[in-house]
Design a protein around this motif. Structure first.
Motif, short mmCIF file in Angstrom:
data_model
loop_
_atom_site.label_atom_id
_atom_site.label_comp_id
_atom_site.label_asym_id
_atom_site.label_seq_id
_atom_site.Cartn_x
_atom_site.Cartn_y
_atom_site.Cartn_z
N PHE A 81 -0.76 -27.19 1.78
CA PHE A 81 -1.60 -27.75 2.84
C PHE A 81 -2.58 -26.72 3.39
O PHE A 81 -3.34 -27.02 4.32
CB PHE A 81 -0.73 -28.33 3.95
N GLY A 82 -2.58 -25.52 2.80
CA GLY A 82 -3.59 -24.54 3.15
C GLY A 82 -4.99 -24.95 2.72
O GLY A 82 -5.96 -24.28 3.06
N ILE A 83 -5.10 -26.05 2.00
CA ILE A 83 -6.42 -26.56 1.59
C ILE A 83 -7.13 -27.27 2.74
O ILE A 83 -8.32 -27.56 2.64
CB ILE A 83 -6.29 -27.52 0.39
N TYR A 86 -9.11 -25.22 9.12
CA TYR A 86 -8.34 -24.53 10.15
C TYR A 86 -8.09 -25.44 11.36
O TYR A 86 -7.00 -25.45 11.93
CB TYR A 86 -9.09 -23.27 10.61
N SER A 87 -9.08 -26.22 11.74
CA SER A 87 -8.94 -27.07 12.92
C SER A 87 -7.85 -28.11 12.76
O SER A 87 -7.25 -28.56 13.75
CB SER A 87 -10.28 -27.76 13.23
N MET A 88 -7.58 -28.50 11.53
CA MET A 88 -6.58 -29.53 11.28
C MET A 88 -5.18 -29.09 11.70
O MET A 88 -4.39 -29.88 12.22
CB MET A 88 -6.59 -29.88 9.78
N PHE A 89 -4.86 -27.82 11.51
CA PHE A 89 -3.51 -27.33 11.80
C PHE A 89 -3.18 -27.39 13.29
O PHE A 89 -2.02 -27.48 13.66
CB PHE A 89 -3.34 -25.89 11.28
N MET A 95 -1.70 -33.91 12.25
CA MET A 95 -1.09 -33.03 11.26
C MET A 95 0.13 -33.71 10.67
O MET A 95 0.81 -34.49 11.34
CB MET A 95 -0.71 -31.69 11.89
N ARG A 96 0.44 -33.39 9.42
CA ARG A 96 1.50 -34.08 8.70
C ARG A 96 2.90 -33.81 9.30
O ARG A 96 3.17 -32.74 9.83
CB ARG A 96 1.48 -33.67 7.22
N TRP A 97 3.75 -34.81 9.20
CA TRP A 97 5.19 -34.65 9.37
C TRP A 97 5.79 -34.65 7.97
O TRP A 97 5.37 -35.45 7.13
CB TRP A 97 5.78 -35.80 10.19
N THR A 98 6.73 -33.78 7.71
CA THR A 98 7.27 -33.71 6.36
C THR A 98 8.79 -33.89 6.39
O THR A 98 9.47 -33.42 7.31
CB THR A 98 6.90 -32.37 5.69
#
Length: 259
Positions: A81-83, A86-89, A95-98
């Motif tokens: 998910f480093g793709i 930066y703002s998404m994190f 942001m995703r739940w895993t």
């Protein structure tokens, strides 16, 4: 995604090691770890991402999102998910739940906090698709959240061969989401050369390795009448179709690596 109108409810996870941490704690954990991972994959690997716009468009939508990928390394999440930007994190509302293995990730007080703050949902492998973690994932989808899972259910130590047969949990998530979710599969290759789960004690994290990530097209199950068959049969149909698409992505990736 727009900001949530109501606070997330974690009552489904009562009795599990999951901690209902604050939003600030989730922002700090996801923001810092995600930023480090983006820096690493952008600067310390030979990264090639294909069709990233498909995932970005899905994230920007106002619909629940399910992403699915192969599982080759302990660090698939968070490194792949480093793709993201930066703002998404730092935007934990989108942001995703895993879904993670409780017996591996939630083993002590610190890890319980760390993975809860990192938006991980604990499940007990072998306990089937009807358990608190799966109930929580459905609740999150019903609040237009993003849930990521590894349908193989475990790390595949020979990813160059075949995908491990998928578990039916993904079928339950799709069937029981109140609003049809966007479903995006992606296949990655190279994570074991970066962090091999069998030899990391000796080799650690490796730099300069090739990492390819192929985002697949959105999957559509509108042709399936969920009420036509019993639920177990429908889950099997959905899961089989997803595995077929993941095998297709794997074949494309195999061809890329032969070029």
């Amino acid at each position: 995604m727009n900001s949530l109108k109501s606070k997330l409810d974690f009552r489904a996870l009562k009795g599990t090691p999951f901690l209902a941490v604050s939003k600030l704690e989730r922002q700090l954990a996801c923001g810092l770890i995600g930023s480090i991972c983006r820096f690493f994959v952008k600067n310390c690997t030979n990264l090639k991402v294909h069709q990233l716009e498909i995932l970005n468009q899905a994230i920007a939508s106002d619909r629940p999102l399910i992403t699915i990928s192969n599982h080759d390394s302990t660090l698939d999440d968070p490194l792949t998910f480093g793709i993201l930007k930066y703002s998404m994190f730092w935007n934990v509302d989108r942001m995703r739940w895993t879904i993670v293995a409780q017996e591996i990730c939630f083993k002590n007080r610190f890890l319980n906090w760390f993975f809860s703050a990192g938006q991980a949902i604990p499940i007990l492998r072998g306990n089937g698709i009807n358990q608190p973690g799966m109930d929580q994932a459905i609740h999150l989808l019903n609040q237009n959240q993003w849930v990521h899972l590894y349908p193989e259910g475990k790390i595949n130590f020979e990813p160059e061969k075949e995908l491990v047969p998928f578990r039916w949990g993904v079928g339950r998530l799709i069937m029981e989401s109140q609003k049809p979710p966007i479903i995006i599969p992606f296949y990655h290759r190279g994570m074991q050369s970066i962090f091999n789960p069998l030899t990391y004690h000796q080799t650690g994290l490796k730099f300069g390795k090739r990492l390819d990530i192929l985002i697949g097209n959105q999957l559509d199950f509108n042709d399936i009448n969920f009420k036509e068959f019993d639920s177990s049969h429908t889950r099997a149909i959905i899961t089989s179709r997803i595995q077929k698409e993941m095998n297709r992505l794997k074949t494309i990736m195999d061809q890329m690596h032969l070029q």
